[in-house]
Write a protein that holds these residues in place. Structure first.
Motif, PDB file in Angstrom:
ATOM      1  N   LEU A  92      50.472  44.813  21.671  1.00 64.65           N
ATOM      2  CA  LEU A  92      50.603  45.927  22.610  1.00 64.65           C
ATOM      3  C   LEU A  92      50.205  45.504  24.018  1.00 64.65           C
ATOM      4  O   LEU A  92      49.249  44.741  24.194  1.00 64.65           O
ATOM      5  CB  LEU A  92      49.704  47.093  22.188  1.00 64.65           C
ATOM      6  N   THR A  96      47.676  50.376  26.792  1.00 62.01           N
ATOM      7  CA  THR A  96      48.503  51.313  26.024  1.00 62.01           C
ATOM      8  C   THR A  96      47.592  52.350  25.375  1.00 62.01           C
ATOM      9  O   THR A  96      46.631  52.003  24.695  1.00 62.01           O
ATOM     10  CB  THR A  96      49.306  50.574  24.933  1.00 62.01           C
ATOM     11  N   ALA A 101      50.753  54.112  21.576  1.00 62.47           N
ATOM     12  CA  ALA A 101      50.737  53.108  20.510  1.00 62.47           C
ATOM     13  C   ALA A 101      51.207  53.720  19.195  1.00 62.47           C
ATOM     14  O   ALA A 101      51.990  53.103  18.458  1.00 62.47           O
ATOM     15  CB  ALA A 101      49.338  52.510  20.362  1.00 62.47           C
TER      16      ALA A 101
END
Length: 154
Positions: A92, A96, A101
């Motif tokens: 990620l 985030t 997510a």
């Protein structure tokens, strides 16, 4: 069917209610499993392959379920998802949010309950052996293999 969207606060609450056993059984859906695991990986990843079985087993009992050869906790499925979600989290972009997510995670192939059947035959995955302990995939290897619990306790 569109995956449910969770706010950051809902994700924090979901994981907390799993841990304190106040999450109603009806809310413990596949998406909830995924999102709670995502949150736990992001907040308490160390030793989670060791801790997750106890978390799920005690939750199951608290909501009236059992953990036996046919129901409840499943070691192979849990460890496979945990490893895959760890790899997902590692990829990620920084910053985030949990909500973003979760939306991204649920949009991956893991968002489909049948995801493990791309790696294990139905017979092998739903065997007592796979429920009780880690069983290697028989169709193709996992992209992100799990840490084995024995490795984690060393």
């Amino acid at each position: 069917m569109t995956a449910p969207l969770y706010t950051d606060a809902e994700i924090v609450d979901l994981a907390a209610r799993l841990l304190d056993h106040s999450l109603p059984k009806a809310e413990w859906t596949h998406a909830a499993h995924m999102v709670a695991t995502l949150r736990l990986v992001r907040t308490r990843n160390e030793g989670l392959e060791r801790d997750m079985p106890r978390i799920i087993q005690t939750y199951n009992v608290a909501v009236g379920g059992v953990n036996d050869d046919h129901n409840g906790y499943h070691e192979t499925i849990t460890q496979a998802y945990l490893a895959a979600i760890r790899a997902f989290v590692a990829a990620l972009p920084a910053g985030t949010s949990d909500g973003e997510a979760a939306a991204r995670l649920l949009a991956t192939p893991m968002g489909d309950k049948a995801w493990p059947l791309g790696f294990w035959s139905r017979e092998r995955l739903f065997s007592v052996e796979a429920r009780r302990g880690w069983v290697e995939p028989d169709l193709r290897p996992l992209d992100a293999p799990p840490l084995h619990r024995a490795d984690a306790s060393a």
